[in-house]
Design an enzyme around this catalytic site. Structure first.
Site, PDB file in Angstrom:
ATOM      1  N   LYS A 272       0.843  -1.198   0.000  1.00 26.61           N
ATOM      2  CA  LYS A 272       0.000   0.000   0.000  1.00 26.61           C
ATOM      3  C   LYS A 272       0.881   1.253   0.000  1.00 26.61           C
ATOM      4  O   LYS A 272       2.013   1.206   0.471  1.00 26.61           O
ATOM      5  CB  LYS A 272      -0.858   0.027   1.269  1.00 26.61           C
ATOM      6  CG  LYS A 272      -2.023  -0.944   1.269  1.00 26.61           C
ATOM      7  CD  LYS A 272      -2.880  -0.762   2.505  1.00 26.61           C
ATOM      8  CE  LYS A 272      -4.026  -1.753   2.550  1.00 26.61           C
ATOM      9  NZ  LYS A 272      -5.022  -1.566   1.472  1.00 26.61           N
ATOM     10  N   GLU A 344      -6.234  -9.552   0.714  1.00 29.14           N
ATOM     11  CA  GLU A 344      -5.913 -10.644   1.632  1.00 29.14           C
ATOM     12  C   GLU A 344      -7.102 -11.035   2.503  1.00 29.14           C
ATOM     13  O   GLU A 344      -7.176 -12.171   2.969  1.00 29.14           O
ATOM     14  CB  GLU A 344      -4.723 -10.253   2.515  1.00 29.14           C
ATOM     15  CG  GLU A 344      -5.063  -9.427   3.769  1.00 29.14           C
ATOM     16  CD  GLU A 344      -5.685  -8.064   3.480  1.00 29.14           C
ATOM     17  OE1 GLU A 344      -5.491  -7.548   2.359  1.00 29.14           O
ATOM     18  OE2 GLU A 344      -6.375  -7.517   4.361  1.00 29.14           O
ATOM     19  N   ARG A 346     -10.276 -11.586   1.890  1.00 30.93           N
ATOM     20  CA  ARG A 346     -11.071 -12.700   1.353  1.00 30.93           C
ATOM     21  C   ARG A 346     -10.320 -14.030   1.450  1.00 30.93           C
ATOM     22  O   ARG A 346     -10.928 -15.083   1.573  1.00 30.93           O
ATOM     23  CB  ARG A 346     -11.497 -12.377  -0.091  1.00 30.93           C
ATOM     24  CG  ARG A 346     -10.366 -12.141  -1.028  1.00 30.93           C
ATOM     25  CD  ARG A 346     -10.787 -11.380  -2.287  1.00 30.93           C
ATOM     26  NE  ARG A 346     -10.885  -9.930  -2.063  1.00 30.93           N
ATOM     27  CZ  ARG A 346     -11.204  -9.053  -2.996  1.00 30.93           C
ATOM     28  NH1 ARG A 346     -11.482  -9.449  -4.222  1.00 30.93           N
ATOM     29  NH2 ARG A 346     -11.265  -7.767  -2.722  1.00 30.93           N
TER      30      ARG A 346
HETATM   31  N1  BES Z   1      -8.230  -3.710   4.278  1.00 27.77           N
HETATM   32  C1  BES Z   1      -8.373  -3.331   2.922  1.00 27.77           C
HETATM   33  C2  BES Z   1      -9.665  -2.567   2.646  1.00 27.77           C
HETATM   34  C3  BES Z   1      -9.766  -1.232   3.277  1.00 27.77           C
HETATM   35  C4  BES Z   1      -9.304  -0.121   2.591  1.00 27.77           C
HETATM   36  C5  BES Z   1     -10.356  -1.073   4.493  1.00 27.77           C
HETATM   37  C6  BES Z   1      -9.422   1.111   3.180  1.00 27.77           C
HETATM   38  C7  BES Z   1     -10.459   0.151   5.067  1.00 27.77           C
HETATM   39  C8  BES Z   1      -9.987   1.256   4.398  1.00 27.77           C
HETATM   40  C9  BES Z   1      -8.347  -4.555   2.038  1.00 27.77           C
HETATM   41  O1  BES Z   1      -7.562  -5.595   2.475  1.00 27.77           O
HETATM   42  C10 BES Z   1      -7.812  -4.122   0.728  1.00 27.77           C
HETATM   43  O2  BES Z   1      -6.671  -3.746   0.667  1.00 27.77           O
HETATM   44  N2  BES Z   1      -8.636  -4.165  -0.315  1.00 27.77           N
HETATM   45  C11 BES Z   1      -8.245  -3.768  -1.606  1.00 27.77           C
HETATM   46  C12 BES Z   1      -8.773  -4.774  -2.591  1.00 27.77           C
HETATM   47  C13 BES Z   1      -8.233  -4.601  -3.975  1.00 27.77           C
HETATM   48  C14 BES Z   1      -6.765  -4.948  -4.007  1.00 27.77           C
HETATM   49  C15 BES Z   1      -9.017  -5.503  -4.902  1.00 27.77           C
HETATM   50  C16 BES Z   1      -8.839  -2.386  -1.874  1.00 27.77           C
HETATM   51  O3  BES Z   1      -9.964  -2.126  -1.465  1.00 27.77           O
HETATM   52  O4  BES Z   1      -8.131  -1.567  -2.452  1.00 27.77           O
HETATM   53 ZN    ZN Z   2      -7.250  -5.712   4.483  1.00 30.52          ZN
HETATM   54 MN    MN Z   3      -5.537  -5.381   1.859  1.00 32.46          MN
END
Ligand code: BES
Ligand code: ZN
Ligand code: MN
Length: 487
Positions: A272, A344, A346
């Site tokens: 990230k 991750e 899912r």
């Molecule tokens: N934990 C994150 C989702 C999230 C993002 C929660 C911001 C709270 C605030 C999750 O694991 C994630 O990174 N999801 C990705 C999925 C994508 C790679 C398909 C996302 O939402 O960007």
């Molecule tokens: Zn996450």
């Molecule tokens: Mn994530």
């Protein structure tokens, strides 16, 4: 904090503070009139002098009103018309904020606000949630906060016997506070092992049994999706199983709730960006809401069986971390191509779903997860995303959400979206591309729940507050407790 019902009159109750209401036309409630009469029209004068306009949630604290047994009077505005649920909760929070600072008893003479839509028991429950919630302050790693935690000794409800509602509200409030505490805890303390310790601590209550599955055991069992996330961290991952047995028949099929417990989400090799990365400690708020729900169940002891599960790991980039392109085999036997290691949640959820469903044959399943930024973009921080193909589950969760005002909005989960997960190298990919990101995440999970009534709650936007109020919200504990109590 203690909650009780009192039959005393507003003018005579010997409290640290008596709370009464006034509307925007200057009309005093009957309870407020008693105080007004005993004090030679002091409240009426305040309105006439413009000290309070009666706007919804406005408060005026009046010390030492003559002729009144209570030490203070809090006059609260209720607005132009009978408050609806949203403004009701704002009013109750304003009352809690204005009265909680001092020790002693707070007496609430606000039962006249009840209506057919929002009965007295609803108000009492919400009042207990507001008082309990507002008395929470994070102090674990900040033992001397600028403003000390607020706490009254007791809250009295002047009106009908709503003691059951007060108990329920207090239990929900305590459950939410527990969820907030876990969510706020820094990620060097709140690890999967620490969460497992919280679950073990809860078994001091004999109606709860806890089993911890560790990462190596899970890998041996074939939980390759869970393991693909957990293995990249030196903090070992865990699946935590808490069985609450309240039903007369101990073998009755349980209702399962499963929380995502990523104690820190760096994104893994699909790292990230750095800005606000600290907030990814909140990626265990689904798990926190399960813990908070268990806490409330232990206080209320409903006659149901609940299988409360948490799937917990840290998502780290490491020499042995999963890479985009890796293919892993889930506990169900289905293979998954990991196209993005940041998807991750899912992966840890799917194996926990399979494990819970295969081993405990639950009557229904709800998973709760901070799963997608896409859901947060769609719904903001007002509604959690609700995904299900089961109309009964949808109805039950929507009505519990409306009652508790822990809101959900249903988003699509049609089979048409499933093909977005197609992979040339595995049964499915773990991401579905740029479109419908919250739905494709739910589609992925749906493949591990076939044959069981199941719903998914995406709480990415509702589990915490940004800005000055930065911190966990304790949602959706109120929704989950109401949903389970209705079973
Ligand atoms: N934990 C994150 C989702 C999230 C993002 C929660 C911001 C709270 C605030 C999750 O694991 C994630 O990174 N999801 C990705 C999925 C994508 C790679 C398909 C996302 O939402 O960007
Ligand atoms: Zn996450
Ligand atoms: Mn994530």
């Amino acid at each position: 904090m203690k909650y009780q019902v009192s039959q005393q009159s507003a003018a005579e109750v010997q409290a640290a503070c008596i709370v009464v209401t006034i509307d925007q036309s200057g009309k005093l409630s009957d309870a407020a009139k008693l105080i007004d009469e005993a004090s030679n029209g002091f409240l009426t004068q305040r309105f006439e002098e413009g000290d309070i306009k009666g706007k919804s949630g406005e408060t005026l604290l009046l010390p030492a009103v003559s002729g009144i047994a209570a030490k203070r009077v809090l006059l609260v505005g209720t607005g132009k018309e009978a408050p609806k649920a949203t403004s009701a909760i704002k009013i109750l929070n304003a009352i809690a904020n204005a009265t909680l600072k001092r020790e002693g008893e707070v007496a609430l003479a606000i039962s006249e606000l009840a209506s057919d839509e929002l009965p007295e028991s609803w108000w009492a429950e919400q009042a207990a949630i507001a008082f309990t919630g507002n008395s929470y302050k994070f102090t674990e790693t900040k033992p001397q906060p600028e403003d000390a935690p607020k706490q009254a000794d007791s809250v009295s409800w002047i009106g009908s016997d709503v003691s059951a509602a007060l108990l329920k509200g207090a239990a929900i409030g305590e459950g939410m506070n527990f969820a907030k505490e876990l969510g706020n805890m820094p990620p060097n303390i709140c690890t999967p092992t620490w969460l497992a310790e919280q679950a073990i601590a809860l078994t001091a209550d004999s109606s709860l049994e806890t089993t911890i599955l560790d990462q190596e055991k899970l890998a041996e069992m074939g939980a390759g999706a869970f393991y693909s996330v957990a293995k990249g961290s030196s903090e070992p991952g865990k699946i935590i199983v808490m069985q609450y047995k309240g039903a007369e028949n101990a073998d009755e099929a349980p209702h399962m709730v499963l929380g995502k417990g990523i104690t820190f989400d760096t994104g893994g090799i699909s790292l990230k960006p750095g800005a606000k990365m600290d907030e990814m400690k909140y990626d265990m708020c689904g798990a926190a809401s399960v813990f908070g729900t268990v806490k409330a169940l232990l206080a209320l002891k409903p006659k149901i069986n609940v299988l409360a599960m948490v799937t917990s790991a840290e998502n780290m980039p490491a020499g042995n971390a999963s890479k985009p392109g890796d293919v892993v085999t889930s506990l169900s036997g289905k293979t998954i191509e990991i196209l993005n290691t940041d998807a991750e949640g899912r992966l840890v959820l799917c194996d926990a779903l399979t494990y819970g469903i295969d081993n405990y044959k639950p009557a229904s399943v709800v998973d709760i997860a901070t799963l997608t930024g896409a859901c947060m973009a769609a719904l903001g921080n007002v509604n959690s995303g609700l995904f299900t193909q089961d109309e009964d589950m949808a109805e039950q969760l929507q009505s519990a959400a409306a009652y508790s005002q822990d809101k959900v909005w249903r988003l699509p989960l049609e089979d048409d979206y499933q093909e977005l997960l197609d992979s040339n190298f595995a049964d499915m990919a773990n991401i579905g591309g740029p479109l419908a990101g919250a739905t494709t995440a739910a589609c992925f999970l749906s493949r591990f729940t076939e044959g069981t009534p199941w719903a998914h709650l995406d709480i990415a936007g509702t589990a915490w507050n940004g800005g000055a109020a930065k911190g966990a919200t304790g949602r959706p504990v109120a929704l989950l407790v109401n949903y389970l109590l209705n079973k």
